[in-house]
Structures are given as C-alpha cells and as structure tokens.
Scaffold this active site. Structure first.
Site, PDB file in Angstrom:
ATOM      1  CB  CYS A  29     -26.226 -58.551 -37.177  1.00 39.80           C
ATOM      2  SG  CYS A  29     -27.421 -59.739 -37.796  1.00 39.80           S
TER       3      CYS A  29
ATOM      4  CB  CYS B 111     -22.553 -65.975 -38.610  1.00 40.08           C
ATOM      5  SG  CYS B 111     -23.174 -64.416 -39.276  1.00 40.08           S
TER       6      CYS B 111
END
Ligand SMILES: Nc1ncnc2c1ncn2[C@@H]1O[C@H](COP(=O)(O)OP(=O)(O)OP(=O)(O)O)[C@@H](O)[C@H]1O
Length: 354
Positions: A93, A191
C-alpha cells in the site's frame, strides 16, 4: 528545497491528525486527504478526518483508490498467500498508494510536499547530497521498516513530523489542541481484514476456499491432516490442530502439493535468505558485499548480517547467527545503525552450506 504547501494523508486516526496539526503550527499551508481503499472502508474514518480538518481550518479531500488498491494490494496479498508466502500488505500500500498515486495526486493539486503519520525521520545529508531515512527516535513505535522502498524523489517531497514523538506525546498534543480523534484507538494490523480472519478474506477474494491436505515430517512421511496451506506461516507452533506429543513447528509450505511440513524448532532457524526487488535509499545498485543489521519482519530486532549482490535486484543475506522463521513474502530491511540503507522482498530461506 521543500515547498511550503503540504498535503497530509489523513486516515482519521490520531497520528496523521497530529501530523497535520504540527505542520500547520510550523507554518506550512496544509491540506488533508483521506483515501477510500476498499468497499466497506469505515465511513467514520472519512468523517473523523474531515472533522479534524475543519477544526484546523484546512481543506479536506477524499481520494477514491479502491480500484488501484484492489489490484496492487488485495490481489498481491491473496496471490502471495496462494504461493505459500506471507506478504506485507502495508508495504504494498505504501508503494502503490501513499507514495505512488497519492504523491502524484498531491502534486497535481499543487502540493509540493506530502506527509503521513508514520514514525520515522527523513533527513537531507549535505555531504552526499542525498535524502536519508532514519528510524524514529522512539524505537517502540518506529515504522521505518515499511518505508524502506522510498526513493530520492519521494523522500524529497516527504515530511514526517512525528519523527521524534512518542505515542503518548502525540495523544497529549491531540488532546491539547482539542482534536476530535484524541482518544481513538490505534488502527488494526491489516485494515481490510478488521476481524483478523485473513483466510476467509482470501477465500472470498479469490473464490478459492482452503483445501485440507497432509502434514509431513522432515522425511516426507504423512503425520496428519492440515486445514489448508493458507492457515499457516513459517515458524508457527500454535493452532496446528493435532497433538503430536512434542512441539512441532511449520518449516515449509508447499501449495503446489498442498502439504505443510512440521519439524523441530531448530529447523526454523536459518542463517541465509534470498531476496529480490532490492531498493537502496541512496538510489543506485549494490557494488559489493555490505555489512548491515537486517530486519526480517516488522517485530524482529535487526541482526548483524552481510548482503551479497546476486543478479538484477537480487541479493543473498547471510546472518552472523541463525534467525527464527525467515518468511518468504516479508521484507528484509537493512540498517546502518539507525539509518535505513534499503531492503528487498524475501523469497527463500536457506543454510549457508546449501
Ligand atoms: N485511509 C487512509 N487515508 C489517508 N491516509 C492514510 C489512510 N490510511 C493510512 N494513511 C496514512 O498512512 C499512515 C500510516 O498508516 P497506519 O495504518 O500505519 O496508521 P497509524 O500508524 O495507525 O496512523 P493513524 O493514527 O494516522 O491512523 C497514517 O498515519 C496516514 O498518514
């Protein structure tokens, strides 16, 4: 020369909110941006970040990165597990989203700098004319491990205002400034898997549920049944689901033959690893062997090692003493004292004599 306009990546959490606060106090013209990363991303994060921006009197943007995140982070995460690796999605990410698409979008909006709430430090070294990445002054919170891939251009536009702070100081700053997120708890490890059930996530994402298979011993004998390779990681002892009378550890995952090898603990200690995708913070290539301290996962204490260049972007890392559970898919990050030298992705573990 850093410009004065900075766009802060604001997750709606305490760290990035305080990053925005500190930059504003330091005289920067600050904006905040929150990313939508996947369907079902908590709406609360966007509204919290927006509320902080309102409190600070700065503009707030929302960027929709769901398609890119799905391709570069979720697909790679699932594919890595299906290959028997244990990938680090935060690094993927950071590379594609935070320091890729976001940095480009910030520039497009006229922001010369970007910022995040990571705990690490960027410094410019006059002697070499290069930007450097350093561990946080607070070792317990240090996040330099997930930033090893940053290049000179990215570092030149990055401000990390939390470099010297401890989490309790950050919370105190948030409280003092009356930021509406001061008591928010820390974010989850992954997440997009808030309940921690990454096996179900991968099964849903790929449409391939885990398949039961054989546990093998070191000699290749079948010694039991496992619940699917996806459930296991190198070095694991708990959750094997079978009582063997003695401690057994996962030493090998073979998704092709759907087997999991269990061994004595000594088998999960290795002194050598092979890695690819080498990135050096200073740019350039590795000219010869380099003595470093190498960290093989987020929670590992860096250990003395030598990095040897192999082919293009490939390295062999030889530790002075064997390390527990060298795990393919994780990053190996190299340090010179407190400074990050670079890193690569672990592909295999071995013994020096092999
Ligand atoms: N959805 C998001 N939108 C914008 N920025 C984000 C988002 N998620 C993470 N970030 C940025 O990446 C940084 C590191 O992310 P990480 O998930 O490690 O959060 P954290 O250390 O708990 O920080 P925070 O308290 O700000 O959430 C954050 O501080 C923030 O700058």
């Amino acid at each position: 020369m850093k410009m004065k306009k900075v766009l802060v990546a604001m997750s709606g959490g305490v760290d990035s909110s305080v990053a925005a606060l500190l930059l504003k106090e330091r005289g920067y013209e600050v904006g905040g941006a929150t990313f939508e990363l996947f369907d079902g991303c908590p709406e609360q994060n966007v509204s919290d970040a927006k509320a902080v921006c309102e409190k600070l009197g700065i503009p707030h943007y929302v960027f929709d990165y769901r398609a890119l995140f799905s391709e570069r982070v979720l697909d790679c995460f699932a594919d890595g597990y299906l290959r028997g690796e244990t990938p680090n999605p935060c690094i993927a990410c950071n590379r594609s989203i935070k320091f890729g698409a976001f940095a480009r979008d910030a520039e497009r909006l006229g922001y010369g700098c970007i910022s995040t709430g990571h705990y690490a430090a960027v410094r410019f070294d006059e002697a070499s004319g290069r930007y450097q990445l350093w561990r946080s002054a607070q070792p317990r919170k240090d996040q330099s491990y997930v930033l090893y891939h940053l290049n000179q251009r990215q570092l030149s536009m990055l401000l990390l205002p939390l470099d010297r702070y401890d989490k309790s100081e950050v919370r105190a700053l948030a409280a003092k400034a009356g930021l509406p997120v001061q008591s928010k708890s820390d974010s989850q490890d992954i997440c997009f898997v808030p309940d921690g059930d990454y096996v179900s996530f991968i099964a849903r994402h790929t449409g391939k549920p885990p398949e039961e298979g054989d546990y093998l011993d070191d000699a290749g004998n079948v010694i039991g049944r496992h619940r699917g390779v996806l459930h296991y990681t190198i070095g694991q002892r708990k959750g094997l689901g079978v009582a063997f009378g003695t401690h057994r550890y996962v030493s090998r995952l073979d998704p092709e033959h759907n087997t999991v090898t269990l061994s004595d603990e000594s088998a999960v200690f290795r002194d050598t690893l092979f890695a690819d995708g080498l990135r050096l913070i200073s740019g350039g290539a590795l000219g010869g062997p380099l003595s470093v301290r190498a960290k093989i996962r987020y929670a590992h204490t860096p250990a003395p090692a030598t990095v040897y260049p192999l082919g293009e972007g490939e390295v062999r890392v030889r530790f002075d003493s064997p390390q527990r559970a060298i795990t393919p898919g994780q990053a190996v990050v190299f340090y010179d004292g407190e400074r990050v030298v670079g890193g690569a992705t672990i592909r295999a573990a071995g013994q020096d004599k092999e």
